[in-house]
Design a protein around this motif. Structure first.
Motif, PDB file in Angstrom:
ATOM      1  N   GLU A 153       7.047  -1.629   7.976  1.00 26.15           N
ATOM      2  CA  GLU A 153       5.618  -1.825   7.716  1.00 26.15           C
ATOM      3  C   GLU A 153       5.067  -3.052   8.447  1.00 26.15           C
ATOM      4  O   GLU A 153       5.777  -4.038   8.650  1.00 26.15           O
ATOM      5  CB  GLU A 153       5.378  -1.985   6.195  1.00 26.15           C
ATOM      6  N   VAL A 199       0.856  -1.183   0.000  1.00 26.52           N
ATOM      7  CA  VAL A 199       0.000   0.000   0.000  1.00 26.52           C
ATOM      8  C   VAL A 199       0.896   1.239   0.000  1.00 26.52           C
ATOM      9  O   VAL A 199       1.859   1.306   0.770  1.00 26.52           O
ATOM     10  CB  VAL A 199      -0.890   0.039   1.262  1.00 26.52           C
ATOM     11  N   PHE A 242       0.884  -1.156  -5.156  1.00 27.06           N
ATOM     12  CA  PHE A 242       1.896  -1.589  -6.115  1.00 27.06           C
ATOM     13  C   PHE A 242       2.348  -2.975  -5.670  1.00 27.06           C
ATOM     14  O   PHE A 242       1.864  -3.491  -4.653  1.00 27.06           O
ATOM     15  CB  PHE A 242       3.055  -0.585  -6.201  1.00 27.06           C
ATOM     16  N   GLU A 268      11.445   1.674   4.830  1.00 25.01           N
ATOM     17  CA  GLU A 268      10.063   1.913   5.261  1.00 25.01           C
ATOM     18  C   GLU A 268       9.641   0.701   6.091  1.00 25.01           C
ATOM     19  O   GLU A 268       9.457  -0.389   5.545  1.00 25.01           O
ATOM     20  CB  GLU A 268       9.122   2.061   4.053  1.00 25.01           C
ATOM     21  N   LYS A 304      10.841   0.006  -6.516  1.00 24.10           N
ATOM     22  CA  LYS A 304      10.305  -0.745  -5.380  1.00 24.10           C
ATOM     23  C   LYS A 304      10.569  -2.241  -5.446  1.00 24.10           C
ATOM     24  O   LYS A 304      10.673  -2.887  -4.406  1.00 24.10           O
ATOM     25  CB  LYS A 304       8.775  -0.541  -5.324  1.00 24.10           C
ATOM     26  N   ASP A 339       9.983  -2.203   3.498  1.00 22.06           N
ATOM     27  CA  ASP A 339       9.822  -1.881   2.078  1.00 22.06           C
ATOM     28  C   ASP A 339      11.000  -1.004   1.686  1.00 22.06           C
ATOM     29  O   ASP A 339      10.955   0.207   1.843  1.00 22.06           O
ATOM     30  CB  ASP A 339       8.469  -1.169   1.892  1.00 22.06           C
TER      31      ASP A 339
END
Ligand code: MN
Length: 227
Positions: free
Chosen positions: A80, A30, A52, A78, A130, A109
């Motif tokens: 998560e 997300v 994604f 990141e 990503k 992430d």
């Protein structure tokens, strides 16, 4: 008939308190699910969630060493909350969405922020920003019997012992049930799917040699070292 070459191995994530492995089908993520991170990215903080993906083999189960990726001068972290699904379906209502959940894990992430910024400016896809190799370290999945459905509690990330991200799951703009329901309106979900649910503020640049400790209350800490 036979395969031309050996099919790739199934990517699997450990299940806490069990010898069983969670076989991974797809990895969804997300974008912008914490208002303070959306704000630091210069985005509308009330925008609906968008999604994604990362390839399943981008996962680094258990963390450990992660090779610094090529083609970036701005690798960022990141932390998560990751949702692991043991059920599937399409157009799942919010009220039944949590029935699909097997458990939860801590994930990172990793993002080539410079490539992402360039993609945003040109309207290009984010895949190469990503979904690169080893872009998704993930800890063991904690089944509901251990962790329940975490809806509050700390989510944090330290780099070399320094606290960089320090949020709370209560800050999520869209709940896990809402995320599952919305995603299931776009694709058919299935057992083995993982959903990275977004990151709080405090993302920052990583260097080779950095040690990352990422955690979510009740789910332990995931350690990764950039080499
Ligand atoms: Mn993210």
């Amino acid at each position: 008939m036979s395969y031309l070459f050996e099919p790739p191995p199934t990517v699997a994530v450990a299940l806490a308190g069990s010898d069983a492995l969670f076989p991974v089908r797809r990895v969804y993520c997300v974008g912008r699910n914490y208002a303070d991170h959306a704000a630091e990215m210069g985005a509308d903080t009330r925008e609906p969630p968008f999604f994604f993906g990362k390839p399943a083999d981008a996962l680094v189960p258990g963390g450990g060493t992660v090779a610094y990726p090529p083609a970036t001068a701005n690798l960022q972290h990141e932390v998560e909350l990751v949702v692991a699904l043991a059920g599937g379906g399409r157009e799942v209502p919010v009220a039944r969405a949590l029935d699909l959940v097997l458990g939860y894990a801590v994930g990172i992430d990793l993002t080539r922020r410079d490539l992402q910024q360039a993609a945003k400016e040109k309207g290009h896809p984010w895949d190469m920003a990503k979904g690169f190799d080893q872009s998704a370290p993930i800890g063991p999945i904690h089944p509901l019997s251990i962790a329940g459905h975490p809806t509050s509690g700390a989510i944090w990330l330290r780099v070399n012992g320094e606290l960089r991200q320090n949020g709370d799951l209560r800050q999520m703009s869209w709940s896990v049930a809402e995320v599952i329901a919305r995603l299931s309106g776009l694709v058919t979900l299935a057992p083995g799917d993982l959903i990275f649910t977004g990151t709080p503020a405090g993302v920052s640049t990583l260097a080779r040699g950095d040690q990352i400790e990422a955690g979510v209350a009740g789910l332990g800490e995931l350690i990764a070292r950039i080499v």
